[in-house]
Design a protein around this motif. Structure first.
Motif, PDB file in Angstrom:
ATOM      1  N   GLY A 104       0.843  -1.070   0.017  1.00  0.00           N
ATOM      2  CA  GLY A 104       0.016  -0.104   0.142  1.00  0.00           C
ATOM      3  C   GLY A 104       0.926   1.345   0.041  1.00  0.00           C
ATOM      4  O   GLY A 104       2.171   1.307   0.348  1.00  0.00           O
ATOM      5  N   ALA A 105       0.119   2.425  -0.221  1.00  0.00           N
ATOM      6  CA  ALA A 105       0.838   3.778  -0.426  1.00  0.00           C
ATOM      7  C   ALA A 105       1.533   4.105   0.795  1.00  0.00           C
ATOM      8  O   ALA A 105       2.666   5.053   0.834  1.00  0.00           O
ATOM      9  CB  ALA A 105       0.062   4.745  -1.167  1.00  0.00           C
ATOM     10  N   ASP A 106       1.159   3.910   2.115  1.00  0.00           N
ATOM     11  CA  ASP A 106       1.674   4.355   3.214  1.00  0.00           C
ATOM     12  C   ASP A 106       3.001   3.747   3.320  1.00  0.00           C
ATOM     13  O   ASP A 106       3.753   4.368   3.936  1.00  0.00           O
ATOM     14  CB  ASP A 106       0.573   3.813   4.283  1.00  0.00           C
ATOM     15  CG  ASP A 106      -0.690   4.786   4.345  1.00  0.00           C
ATOM     16  OD1 ASP A 106      -0.626   5.649   3.703  1.00  0.00           O
ATOM     17  OD2 ASP A 106      -1.695   4.362   5.058  1.00  0.00           O
ATOM     18  N   SER A 107       2.969   2.481   2.909  1.00  0.00           N
ATOM     19  CA  SER A 107       4.376   1.707   3.221  1.00  0.00           C
ATOM     20  C   SER A 107       5.349   1.782   2.002  1.00  0.00           C
ATOM     21  O   SER A 107       6.496   2.249   2.105  1.00  0.00           O
ATOM     22  CB  SER A 107       4.111   0.272   3.519  1.00  0.00           C
ATOM     23  OG  SER A 107       3.246   0.303   4.468  1.00  0.00           O
ATOM     24  N   MET A 108       4.653   1.828   0.918  1.00  0.00           N
ATOM     25  CA  MET A 108       5.640   1.818  -0.355  1.00  0.00           C
ATOM     26  C   MET A 108       4.826   2.490  -1.622  1.00  0.00           C
ATOM     27  O   MET A 108       4.472   1.955  -2.488  1.00  0.00           O
ATOM     28  CB  MET A 108       5.980   0.468  -0.991  1.00  0.00           C
ATOM     29  CG  MET A 108       7.037   0.327  -1.850  1.00  0.00           C
ATOM     30  SD  MET A 108       8.743   0.860  -1.765  1.00  0.00           S
ATOM     31  CE  MET A 108       9.162  -0.696  -0.749  1.00  0.00           C
ATOM     32  N   PRO A 109       5.065   3.919  -1.642  1.00  0.00           N
ATOM     33  CA  PRO A 109       4.101   4.672  -2.908  1.00  0.00           C
ATOM     34  C   PRO A 109       5.192   4.745  -3.808  1.00  0.00           C
ATOM     35  O   PRO A 109       6.438   4.705  -3.720  1.00  0.00           O
ATOM     36  CB  PRO A 109       4.083   6.033  -2.019  1.00  0.00           C
ATOM     37  CG  PRO A 109       5.141   6.131  -0.846  1.00  0.00           C
ATOM     38  CD  PRO A 109       5.404   4.720  -0.445  1.00  0.00           C
ATOM     39  N   PRO A 110       4.555   5.017  -4.936  1.00  0.00           N
ATOM     40  CA  PRO A 110       5.538   5.232  -6.074  1.00  0.00           C
ATOM     41  C   PRO A 110       6.658   6.706  -5.820  1.00  0.00           C
ATOM     42  O   PRO A 110       6.100   7.548  -5.291  1.00  0.00           O
ATOM     43  CB  PRO A 110       4.684   5.501  -7.245  1.00  0.00           C
ATOM     44  CG  PRO A 110       3.313   4.743  -7.082  1.00  0.00           C
ATOM     45  CD  PRO A 110       3.206   5.105  -5.356  1.00  0.00           C
ATOM     46  N   GLN A 111       7.683   6.198  -6.315  1.00  0.00           N
ATOM     47  CA  GLN A 111       8.822   7.404  -6.068  1.00  0.00           C
ATOM     48  C   GLN A 111       8.189   8.650  -7.028  1.00  0.00           C
ATOM     49  O   GLN A 111       8.116   8.635  -8.250  1.00  0.00           O
ATOM     50  CB  GLN A 111      10.033   7.097  -6.345  1.00  0.00           C
ATOM     51  CG  GLN A 111      11.218   7.860  -6.227  1.00  0.00           C
ATOM     52  CD  GLN A 111      12.316   7.595  -6.967  1.00  0.00           C
ATOM     53  OE1 GLN A 111      12.440   6.486  -7.570  1.00  0.00           O
ATOM     54  NE2 GLN A 111      13.597   8.393  -6.676  1.00  0.00           N
ATOM     55  N   PRO A 112       8.360   9.712  -6.238  1.00  0.00           N
ATOM     56  CA  PRO A 112       8.075  11.025  -7.080  1.00  0.00           C
ATOM     57  C   PRO A 112       9.343  11.790  -7.464  1.00  0.00           C
ATOM     58  O   PRO A 112       9.962  12.569  -6.923  1.00  0.00           O
ATOM     59  CB  PRO A 112       7.415  12.058  -6.003  1.00  0.00           C
ATOM     60  CG  PRO A 112       8.269  11.474  -4.764  1.00  0.00           C
ATOM     61  CD  PRO A 112       8.372  10.114  -4.953  1.00  0.00           C
ATOM     62  N   MET A 113       9.656  10.860  -8.588  1.00  0.00           N
ATOM     63  CA  MET A 113      11.081  11.279  -9.267  1.00  0.00           C
ATOM     64  C   MET A 113      11.239  12.801  -9.717  1.00  0.00           C
ATOM     65  O   MET A 113      12.162  13.504  -9.280  1.00  0.00           O
ATOM     66  CB  MET A 113      11.269  10.258 -10.295  1.00  0.00           C
ATOM     67  CG  MET A 113      11.446   8.910  -9.877  1.00  0.00           C
ATOM     68  SD  MET A 113      11.818   7.758 -11.379  1.00  0.00           S
ATOM     69  CE  MET A 113      11.467   6.063 -10.602  1.00  0.00           C
ATOM     70  N   GLU A 114      10.156  13.092 -10.539  1.00  0.00           N
ATOM     71  CA  GLU A 114      10.302  14.549 -10.992  1.00  0.00           C
ATOM     72  C   GLU A 114      10.226  15.549  -9.900  1.00  0.00           C
ATOM     73  O   GLU A 114      10.856  16.602  -9.956  1.00  0.00           O
ATOM     74  CB  GLU A 114       9.323  14.779 -11.974  1.00  0.00           C
ATOM     75  CG  GLU A 114       9.413  14.029 -13.268  1.00  0.00           C
ATOM     76  CD  GLU A 114       8.260  14.012 -14.130  1.00  0.00           C
ATOM     77  OE1 GLU A 114       7.120  14.250 -13.881  1.00  0.00           O
ATOM     78  OE2 GLU A 114       8.221  13.562 -15.515  1.00  0.00           O
ATOM     79  N   THR A 115       9.345  15.269  -8.879  1.00  0.00           N
ATOM     80  CA  THR A 115       9.089  16.188  -7.781  1.00  0.00           C
ATOM     81  C   THR A 115      10.447  16.397  -7.047  1.00  0.00           C
ATOM     82  O   THR A 115      10.843  17.378  -6.676  1.00  0.00           O
ATOM     83  CB  THR A 115       8.020  15.673  -6.731  1.00  0.00           C
ATOM     84  OG1 THR A 115       6.887  15.572  -7.565  1.00  0.00           O
ATOM     85  CG2 THR A 115       7.891  16.435  -5.539  1.00  0.00           C
ATOM     86  N   GLN A 116      10.944  15.237  -6.983  1.00  0.00           N
ATOM     87  CA  GLN A 116      12.297  15.317  -6.106  1.00  0.00           C
ATOM     88  C   GLN A 116      13.468  16.012  -6.828  1.00  0.00           C
ATOM     89  O   GLN A 116      14.213  16.711  -6.123  1.00  0.00           O
ATOM     90  CB  GLN A 116      13.052  13.914  -5.958  1.00  0.00           C
ATOM     91  CG  GLN A 116      11.919  12.989  -4.917  1.00  0.00           C
ATOM     92  CD  GLN A 116      12.452  11.439  -4.787  1.00  0.00           C
ATOM     93  OE1 GLN A 116      13.049  11.004  -5.791  1.00  0.00           O
ATOM     94  NE2 GLN A 116      11.663  10.871  -3.963  1.00  0.00           N
TER      95      GLN A 116
END
Length: 351
Positions: free
Chosen positions: A293-305
């Motif tokens: 689930g997103a609380d434990s393993m969300p997709p990485q926000p690569m562009e945001t980073q």
């Protein structure tokens, strides 16, 4: 059309195969390729650059014809960055401050590391769909916090086994397209609508030059108690991009750094805030079972980073701009080489 050809250059670290074009006394432009590609992928950009630009596009270690020395992933991307620095030193270009550079995908991460280690070497930097400053996968938020203590979901174990097997066998066929190197290239790293104007067989032959193994691509892996039950090893290409070892965010702290242009493609399936190569995205979609689930393993926000680090870079006196390529995929240098050449020229002129 500018000639574009390769030859071996012996450097103290390793023998590097380097693609070049333009005059020896021209304005130096370093081009750094991404994962499972080579310096040869820059040929269409090189052909569109002014005749007075000296293109230098090495095959990174584990790729193409460069001497296949092992990759120490515990150094992050430093093996590759150090190789590039060694090349520039051998060519008499290091330390002059007049080398312009462009990096694609993983190559963009290599240039971020280069900026940290040799900030006064480069006159300008163009990043095309670059690796996040916090590596690939396994982290959350704008500051790249790890989702698990051991960086599960990153490294050599995340590569598709059938694709790795076929790459090792130099199988360039298109049967079973999900794992066929040719189809993976064309679907995710390729020329998109520009396909009729590129030499597809040449690109596939370059891809098949990738050295496969624990010391190369994809690298070794360790088991993890956390989903998806694989974590980064210490050797090979994919592990260099695990956030356990790869953190190039310090380039945002440089004072008065060179101008940076970021080319972002809206149809990119590899580097985005929902990458199809991020196991968390695939888990959310149900492709990889057991996603916690997103609380434990969300997709990485690569562009945001990346944007967060670039904003810090600006706060320290650096200039940057973002160019959005609407409808373009990850294969930016192949799909829109004319746009890439023009943006590199513009960035060089801003220096």
């Amino acid at each position: 059309m500018t000639d574009f050809a390769g030859s071996m250059v012996d450097t103290p670290r390793l023998g590097q195969y380097v693609w070049t074009s333009g005059p020896a006394d021209g304005t130096p432009l370093l081009l750094v390729h991404g994962n499972i590609t080579t310096g040869g992928f820059w040929r269409y950009v090189a052909q569109r650059l002014p005749a007075d630009v000296r293109v230098i596009a090495p095959d990174l270690r584990s790729f193409g014809r460069t001497e296949p020395k092992p990759v120490d992933a515990t150094r992050g991307l430093r093996d590759m960055s150090d190789d590039v620095h060694d090349l520039l030193e051998t060519l008499g270009l290091s330390g002059r401050g007049d080398v312009h550079a462009a990096g694609w995908s993983m190559g963009g991460g290599v240039l971020q590391q280069y900026l940290i280690d040799h900030p006064r070497d480069l006159a300008s930097v163009t990043l095309m769909a670059p690796l996040s400053p916090y590596g690939f996968g396994g982290c959350r938020g704008a500051d790249g916090q790890p989702c698990t203590p051991d960086w599960a979901g990153t490294g050599g174990g995340t590569a598709a086994p059938d694709f790795v097997r076929r790459l090792a066998e130099r199988d360039g066929g298109s049967d079973d397209p999900i794992s066929a190197p040719r189809e993976v290239l064309l679907t995710f790293f390729g020329p998109g609508a520009n396909r009729p104007n590129v030499d597809e067989d040449f690109l596939v032959s370059e891809l098949l030059g990738t050295t496969v193994g624990d010391d190369h691509y994809p690298g070794d892996a360790l088991s993890s108690e956390h989903w998806p039950n694989t974590g980064p090893g210490t050797r090979g290409v994919m592990n260099t991009m695990s956030g356990k070892y790869c953190d190039t965010s310090a380039f945002g702290d440089l004072r008065d750094g060179p101008p940076i242009t970021w080319l972002r493609a809206t149809a990119d399936q590899v580097v985005s805030d929902r990458s199809m190569f991020d196991l968390a995205t695939l888990g959310e979609l149900g492709v990889v079972p057991g996603w916690p689930g997103a609380d434990s393993m969300p997709p990485q926000p690569m562009e945001t980073q990346l944007r967060s680090v670039l904003e810090r870079y600006a706060g320290n006196g650096g200039r940057w701009r973002e160019v959005v390529l609407d409808g373009v995929g990850h294969g930016i240098p192949l799909e829109v080489p004319d746009v890439v050449a023009a943006e590199i020229e513009r960035t060089m002129a801003d220096a």
